[in-house]
Write a protein that holds these residues in place. Sequence first.
Motif, PDB file in Angstrom:
ATOM      1  N   ALA A 131       0.831  -1.205   0.000  1.00 30.82           N
ATOM      2  CA  ALA A 131       0.000   0.000   0.000  1.00 30.82           C
ATOM      3  C   ALA A 131       0.864   1.254   0.000  1.00 30.82           C
ATOM      4  O   ALA A 131       0.573   2.227  -0.713  1.00 30.82           O
ATOM      5  CB  ALA A 131      -0.923  -0.020   1.219  1.00 30.82           C
ATOM      6  N   LEU A 132       1.915   1.263   0.775  1.00 36.55           N
ATOM      7  CA  LEU A 132       2.799   2.419   0.799  1.00 36.55           C
ATOM      8  C   LEU A 132       3.467   2.634  -0.560  1.00 36.55           C
ATOM      9  O   LEU A 132       3.637   3.780  -1.015  1.00 36.55           O
ATOM     10  CB  LEU A 132       3.865   2.240   1.890  1.00 36.55           C
ATOM     11  CG  LEU A 132       3.351   2.294   3.344  1.00 36.55           C
ATOM     12  CD1 LEU A 132       4.497   2.012   4.312  1.00 36.55           C
ATOM     13  CD2 LEU A 132       2.726   3.647   3.642  1.00 36.55           C
TER      14      LEU A 132
ATOM     15  N   MET B  11      -6.160  -1.192 -10.859  1.00 33.92           N
ATOM     16  CA  MET B  11      -4.820  -1.760 -10.833  1.00 33.92           C
ATOM     17  C   MET B  11      -4.300  -1.892  -9.405  1.00 33.92           C
ATOM     18  O   MET B  11      -3.675  -2.896  -9.038  1.00 33.92           O
ATOM     19  CB  MET B  11      -3.879  -0.884 -11.660  1.00 33.92           C
ATOM     20  CG  MET B  11      -2.446  -1.406 -11.708  1.00 33.92           C
ATOM     21  SD  MET B  11      -1.372  -0.349 -12.700  1.00 33.92           S
ATOM     22  CE  MET B  11      -1.436   1.169 -11.728  1.00 33.92           C
ATOM     23  N   ALA B  12      -4.574  -0.916  -8.569  1.00 33.19           N
ATOM     24  CA  ALA B  12      -4.140  -0.984  -7.176  1.00 33.19           C
ATOM     25  C   ALA B  12      -4.839  -2.110  -6.433  1.00 33.19           C
ATOM     26  O   ALA B  12      -4.236  -2.826  -5.624  1.00 33.19           O
ATOM     27  CB  ALA B  12      -4.396   0.342  -6.481  1.00 33.19           C
ATOM     28  N   ALA B  13      -6.140  -2.304  -6.695  1.00 36.74           N
ATOM     29  CA  ALA B  13      -6.887  -3.371  -6.030  1.00 36.74           C
ATOM     30  C   ALA B  13      -6.339  -4.739  -6.407  1.00 36.74           C
ATOM     31  O   ALA B  13      -6.185  -5.631  -5.558  1.00 36.74           O
ATOM     32  CB  ALA B  13      -8.366  -3.274  -6.365  1.00 36.74           C
ATOM     33  N   LEU B  14      -6.075  -4.947  -7.726  1.00 32.12           N
ATOM     34  CA  LEU B  14      -5.513  -6.220  -8.160  1.00 32.12           C
ATOM     35  C   LEU B  14      -4.140  -6.455  -7.534  1.00 32.12           C
ATOM     36  O   LEU B  14      -3.800  -7.574  -7.129  1.00 32.12           O
ATOM     37  CB  LEU B  14      -5.417  -6.244  -9.693  1.00 32.12           C
ATOM     38  CG  LEU B  14      -6.747  -6.334 -10.445  1.00 32.12           C
ATOM     39  CD1 LEU B  14      -6.510  -6.248 -11.965  1.00 32.12           C
ATOM     40  CD2 LEU B  14      -7.452  -7.650 -10.101  1.00 32.12           C
ATOM     41  N   THR B  15      -3.354  -5.394  -7.457  1.00 30.80           N
ATOM     42  CA  THR B  15      -2.026  -5.528  -6.849  1.00 30.80           C
ATOM     43  C   THR B  15      -2.130  -5.912  -5.377  1.00 30.80           C
ATOM     44  O   THR B  15      -1.413  -6.800  -4.887  1.00 30.80           O
ATOM     45  CB  THR B  15      -1.244  -4.216  -6.997  1.00 30.80           C
ATOM     46  OG1 THR B  15      -1.144  -3.875  -8.382  1.00 30.80           O
ATOM     47  CG2 THR B  15       0.143  -4.342  -6.396  1.00 30.80           C
TER      48      THR B  15
ATOM     49  N   VAL C   9      -2.780 -12.636  -1.266  1.00 28.10           N
ATOM     50  CA  VAL C   9      -2.691 -14.086  -1.494  1.00 28.10           C
ATOM     51  C   VAL C   9      -1.240 -14.551  -1.374  1.00 28.10           C
ATOM     52  O   VAL C   9      -0.933 -15.565  -0.735  1.00 28.10           O
ATOM     53  CB  VAL C   9      -3.278 -14.439  -2.875  1.00 28.10           C
ATOM     54  CG1 VAL C   9      -3.066 -15.922  -3.179  1.00 28.10           C
ATOM     55  CG2 VAL C   9      -4.755 -14.097  -2.912  1.00 28.10           C
ATOM     56  N   PHE C  10      -0.340 -13.781  -1.993  1.00 31.09           N
ATOM     57  CA  PHE C  10       1.072 -14.158  -1.942  1.00 31.09           C
ATOM     58  C   PHE C  10       1.604 -14.104  -0.506  1.00 31.09           C
ATOM     59  O   PHE C  10       2.379 -14.974  -0.075  1.00 31.09           O
ATOM     60  CB  PHE C  10       1.876 -13.217  -2.841  1.00 31.09           C
ATOM     61  CG  PHE C  10       3.342 -13.543  -2.884  1.00 31.09           C
ATOM     62  CD1 PHE C  10       3.824 -14.588  -3.657  1.00 31.09           C
ATOM     63  CD2 PHE C  10       4.247 -12.806  -2.124  1.00 31.09           C
ATOM     64  CE1 PHE C  10       5.167 -14.881  -3.680  1.00 31.09           C
ATOM     65  CE2 PHE C  10       5.588 -13.098  -2.144  1.00 31.09           C
ATOM     66  CZ  PHE C  10       6.058 -14.146  -2.929  1.00 31.09           C
ATOM     67  N   GLY C  11       1.191 -13.085   0.256  1.00 27.33           N
ATOM     68  CA  GLY C  11       1.651 -12.961   1.640  1.00 27.33           C
ATOM     69  C   GLY C  11       1.140 -14.087   2.522  1.00 27.33           C
ATOM     70  O   GLY C  11       1.871 -14.617   3.351  1.00 27.33           O
TER      71      GLY C  11
END
Length: 355
Positions: free
Chosen positions: A26-27, A61-65, A71-73
């Motif tokens: 987010a940052l 794009m921010a939401a998908l990221t 999920v990855f975390g």
Amino acid sequence: MDRRPGLNVRLRLTLSYAGFLMVAGALMLIAGWFFLTRVRHVGLIFLPGYSLPVARDFAPMAALTMLFLLVFGLAGGWFLAGRMLAPLDRITHAARMAANGSFSHRIELAGRKDEFRELADVFDTMLVRIEAHIAEQQRFAANASHELRTPLAISKSLLDVARTDPDQDLGELVERLHTVNTRAIDLTEALLLLSRAERRSFTRERVDLSLMAEEATETLLPLAEKHGVTLETSGDIAPTAGSPALLLHLATNLVQNAIVHNLPEGGGIRVHTGVRPGTVVLTVENTGVRLTPEVVATLTEPFQRGTERVHTGHAGVGLGLALVASITRAHEGTLTLTPREAGGLRVTVELPAAA
């Protein structure tokens, strides 16, 4: 203690990893948005028809990221937490087995030294000591039962013979029963003293170890003369803190052991007290037959009298050096037994010096 159920450590670590990754992502997105929309771009050339992004273009794009980072975390955090906590699972399993009374297993965690491996090594060391202590207590209980049973069995045999033999000399019977009963009392008192020393249930006082050694030698001087053993006492004032009664027993047992396990004639004993940096030392050195290191290593075990030593009519109860070792431990000291090259034994007791 009753505790409310909570999240396990692995899940908490997973959420921590994922949360940290989400905050970092987010940052980064906020920094990117600020850079593209608020900072003046010097030297950038935009193609015709290009316009800076607006919120509705940047939000998907921010939401998908952020979803990808979540999920990855979670997946990466779960995997990493499992790898990190695997040694802890082995330690927990070993602790649970120990709680159920099994001390023969070991963790033996492989790999380089880190916090988990250090904890596993400490736990293995603790299991070794507990197992050795339990084995020692079991041997002690078996030996004590045998030693206590012996005088009772002898007394029963003497009484049975006297009952079936009316011509038995009552004076001789009473004398033998008195000897057997005295031995049983001595053994019981020695066991009680050993238990008291192990529990450390005594009040510490300032004690001069040299006075204890002097009193012990004066008390046992008739016994030494009876066995033809010369006693030599020397040394300095050796102040320590402990129980005067127990430390007197320690010195007495050492001197008595040196007398009864000496040469048949012409033997000698040297009792010396000294002061070292932070400690005081009592050394009792006696002549005798040559002892092997293997025999010397067993002399502090209860009821181990040393088969290679010369026995006299004063057999003792087999707890002399065991009591010395227990009293020394109770006073935070060290006991060292060393066979002399010329024969005999050197016993050194080192105790903390009094403040």
